[in-house]
Write an enzyme that holds these catalytic residues in place. Structure first.
Site, PDB file in Angstrom:
ATOM      1  N   CYS A 199       0.813  -1.230   0.000  1.00 11.51           N
ATOM      2  CA  CYS A 199       0.000   0.000   0.000  1.00 11.51           C
ATOM      3  C   CYS A 199       0.848   1.282   0.000  1.00 11.51           C
ATOM      4  CB  CYS A 199      -0.949   0.007   1.187  1.00 11.51           C
ATOM      5  SG  CYS A 199      -0.222  -0.600   2.707  1.00 11.51           S
TER       6      CYS A 199
ATOM      7  N   HIS B  75      -2.391   6.543   3.874  1.00 11.71           N
ATOM      8  CA  HIS B  75      -0.950   6.703   4.098  1.00 11.71           C
ATOM      9  C   HIS B  75      -0.493   8.019   3.459  1.00 11.71           C
ATOM     10  CE1 HIS B  75      -1.050   2.765   5.642  1.00 11.71           C
ATOM     11  NE2 HIS B  75      -0.493   2.072   4.657  1.00 11.71           N
TER      12      HIS B  75
HETATM   13  N1  NAP Z   1      -4.336  -3.516   5.387  1.00 13.18           N
HETATM   14  C1  NAP Z   1      -3.742  -2.920   4.357  1.00 13.18           C
HETATM   15  O1  NAP Z   1      -3.772  -1.673   4.191  1.00 13.18           O
HETATM   16  C2  NAP Z   1      -2.997  -3.718   3.341  1.00 13.18           C
HETATM   17  C3  NAP Z   1      -2.536  -3.070   2.215  1.00 13.18           C
HETATM   18  C4  NAP Z   1      -1.858  -3.790   1.238  1.00 13.18           C
HETATM   19  C5  NAP Z   1      -1.651  -5.127   1.412  1.00 13.18           C
HETATM   20  N2  NAP Z   1      -2.104  -5.768   2.533  1.00 13.18           N
HETATM   21  C6  NAP Z   1      -1.860  -7.209   2.651  1.00 13.18           C
HETATM   22  O2  NAP Z   1      -3.112  -7.889   2.510  1.00 13.18           O
HETATM   23  C7  NAP Z   1      -3.127  -9.063   3.320  1.00 13.18           C
HETATM   24  C8  NAP Z   1      -4.321  -9.018   4.264  1.00 13.18           C
HETATM   25  O3  NAP Z   1      -4.182  -7.897   5.134  1.00 13.18           O
HETATM   26  P1  NAP Z   1      -5.328  -7.517   6.181  1.00 13.18           P
HETATM   27  O4  NAP Z   1      -4.919  -6.195   6.687  1.00 13.18           O
HETATM   28  O5  NAP Z   1      -6.670  -7.688   5.561  1.00 13.18           O
HETATM   29  O6  NAP Z   1      -5.113  -8.674   7.311  1.00 13.18           O
HETATM   30  P2  NAP Z   1      -6.148  -9.176   8.420  1.00 13.18           P
HETATM   31  O7  NAP Z   1      -7.113  -8.116   8.769  1.00 13.18           O
HETATM   32  O8  NAP Z   1      -5.292  -9.755   9.492  1.00 13.18           O
HETATM   33  O9  NAP Z   1      -6.942 -10.381   7.685  1.00 13.18           O
HETATM   34  C9  NAP Z   1      -6.338 -11.631   7.380  1.00 13.18           C
HETATM   35  C10 NAP Z   1      -7.327 -12.559   6.689  1.00 13.18           C
HETATM   36  O10 NAP Z   1      -6.659 -13.808   6.411  1.00 13.18           O
HETATM   37  C11 NAP Z   1      -7.336 -14.885   7.090  1.00 13.18           C
HETATM   38  N3  NAP Z   1      -6.356 -15.859   7.591  1.00 13.18           N
HETATM   39  C12 NAP Z   1      -5.468 -15.698   8.592  1.00 13.18           C
HETATM   40  N4  NAP Z   1      -4.739 -16.835   8.778  1.00 13.18           N
HETATM   41  C13 NAP Z   1      -5.205 -17.734   7.872  1.00 13.18           C
HETATM   42  C14 NAP Z   1      -4.894 -19.089   7.573  1.00 13.18           C
HETATM   43  N5  NAP Z   1      -3.942 -19.753   8.236  1.00 13.18           N
HETATM   44  N6  NAP Z   1      -5.575 -19.692   6.586  1.00 13.18           N
HETATM   45  C15 NAP Z   1      -6.555 -19.048   5.911  1.00 13.18           C
HETATM   46  N7  NAP Z   1      -6.909 -17.760   6.146  1.00 13.18           N
HETATM   47  C16 NAP Z   1      -6.240 -17.114   7.126  1.00 13.18           C
HETATM   48  C17 NAP Z   1      -8.106 -14.235   8.221  1.00 13.18           C
HETATM   49  O11 NAP Z   1      -9.193 -15.061   8.582  1.00 13.18           O
HETATM   50  P3  NAP Z   1      -9.806 -15.119  10.097  1.00 13.18           P
HETATM   51  O12 NAP Z   1     -10.717 -13.933  10.244  1.00 13.18           O
HETATM   52  O13 NAP Z   1     -10.537 -16.407  10.124  1.00 13.18           O
HETATM   53  O14 NAP Z   1      -8.636 -15.073  11.026  1.00 13.18           O
HETATM   54  C18 NAP Z   1      -8.548 -12.932   7.541  1.00 13.18           C
HETATM   55  O15 NAP Z   1      -9.623 -13.188   6.692  1.00 13.18           O
HETATM   56  C19 NAP Z   1      -1.771  -9.110   4.029  1.00 13.18           C
HETATM   57  O16 NAP Z   1      -0.899  -9.934   3.311  1.00 13.18           O
HETATM   58  C20 NAP Z   1      -1.327  -7.668   4.002  1.00 13.18           C
HETATM   59  O17 NAP Z   1       0.066  -7.530   4.081  1.00 13.18           O
HETATM   60  C21 NAP Z   1      -2.790  -5.098   3.488  1.00 13.18           C
END
Ligand code: NAP
Length: 345
Positions: free
Chosen positions: A150, A243
């Site tokens: 991001c 950001h």
């Molecule tokens: N947030 C941002 O601004 C942003 C920007 C760019 C990229 N990203 C990337 O996007 C990805 C997701 O980020 P997020 O912020 O959405 O994270 P998050 O809020 O922690 O969500 C993670 C998701 O993955 C699932 N998950 C976790 N462990 C798992 C497993 N072992 N098997 C299957 N599913 C699993 C979780 O399910 P449960 O609810 O069941 O735990 C949840 O649906 C990351 O790689 C992050 O680096 C994020």
């Protein structure tokens, strides 16, 4: 044609944004939602702690969350959007591709791999054809396409605009990143309220590497990374979304404030459904952009810049993007729209 989409990691911060964007989309329909073992078997409404401003769409709320494995999702999905933690996506995303699925992913795994397209459609749409090389090398019917981190997405379009006209030699950037960038469990309130944290693990190298790949040239066989030197310093601050970044861009040719502003404002958007009319908006007011005021411009898909000043070696400017929309869910969706337009779905 309706594109049937699944969402891997649908209950998280980015997964919820994907649902918000995909539900009203005229081309895509949400056909499967996956998450971790603790969510599997539950209705989405119960599994997800919904935290964004719109309502959970009724049809998605009643969907059952399934396991994050190829055998658990319908065979007839056209695309999977992945918002899995990187450690999970590293193993699981290639398994989906091997099983024939096209995956548009946010996770940082494989972003800098030689045969994986890393794309911001308005900047380097042609890199999507690296899929042909990937399919040859890996023997996949599916494909893996990434959007960048991001904080990288926030600065790359303005840098691409400057590079096209003046040539980029060196970039220095300091970030002020919102808490939603760390996911829901990312930073505790005790850590971040009344505070700033001058470290985000792994973020600096992501910005330094991914930006050079995005700004590179694809010759039909490989991407030649841009040779500009990029140095980043990343900070977490207590804003919710958006950001903000302070960027110093050293250019090969001399530039002025007016010329740099003109280059950014004239940088074209694309005609994809989710691309904004104006990709880069440049503020004249020296105290803009600001996260609270400017992060939702054009549905959160416009990148705003401002404070453009001349330096000895080029220009300094500030830029802002909504990290879970432009920087994550919207970025993946744009890649999905590009894949559809280019006939990969
Ligand atoms: N947030 C941002 O601004 C942003 C920007 C760019 C990229 N990203 C990337 O996007 C990805 C997701 O980020 P997020 O912020 O959405 O994270 P998050 O809020 O922690 O969500 C993670 C998701 O993955 C699932 N998950 C976790 N462990 C798992 C497993 N072992 N098997 C299957 N599913 C699993 C979780 O399910 P449960 O609810 O069941 O735990 C949840 O649906 C990351 O790689 C992050 O680096 C994020």
């Amino acid at each position: 044609m309706t594109v049937r989409a699944g969402i891997l990691g649908a209950t998280g911060a980015v997964g919820q944004r994907l649902i918000q964007l995909l539900d009203p989309h005229p081309e895509f329909e949400i056909a499967a939602v996956t998450a971790s073992e603790s969510s599997v078997g539950k209705p989405y409404r119960t599994a997800a702690k919904w935290r964004i401003e719109s309502q959970i769409p009724d049809d998605v709320a009643e969907m059952t969350v399934v396991e994050t494995m190829p055998e658990a999702v319908p065979d007839d999905l056209d695309i999977l959007f992945s918002s899995l933690p990187s450690s999970v996506g590293r193993e699981v995303e290639p398994a989906f591709c091997e099983a024939g699925y096209v995956v548009s992913s946010n996770s940082s795994n494989h972003r800098t791999a030689d045969d994986v397209p890393l794309t911001v459609p308005e900047v380097n749409a042609s890199h999507i054809d690296l899929i042909e090389v990937q399919r040859d090398e890996r023997g996949w019917d599916g494909a893996l396409v990434k959007n960048p981190n991001c904080s990288t997405i926030t600065m790359v379009p303005p840098l691409a605009a400057l590079d096209d006209v003046f040539g980029l030699e060196r970039v220095t950037v300091a970030t002020l990143q919102a808490v939603s960038g760390a996911g829901y469990a990312g930073v505790s309130s005790m850590e971040i309220i009344d505070n700033a944290i001058p470290h985000i693990g792994g973020e600096e190298s992501k910005m330094e590497n991914e930006s050079r790949k995005l700004l590179g040239e694809f010759d039909g066989a490989e991407v030649h990374w841009h040779d500009a030197q990029v140095e980043a310093s990343c900070n977490r601050i207590p804003t919710l979304d958006g950001h903000l970044e302070n960027v110093w861009a050293d250019t090969e040719d001399d530039t002025t404030v007016e010329e740099a502003t003109e280059a950014m404002e004239a940088y074209p958007s694309l005609g994809l459904y989710s691309s904004p009319e104006q990709l880069i908006h440049v503020f004249e007011e020296p105290d803009r952009p600001q996260p609270r005021l400017d992060r939702t411009r054009e549905g959160g898909m416009t990148i705003t810049t401002g404070g453009v000043q001349e330096t000895d070696a080029g220009v300094q400017f500030n830029c802002l993007a909504h990290n879970t929309l432009r920087g994550a869910a919207g970025a993946s969706l744009l890649n999905g729209e590009l894949l559809s337009k280019q006939g990969y779905l």
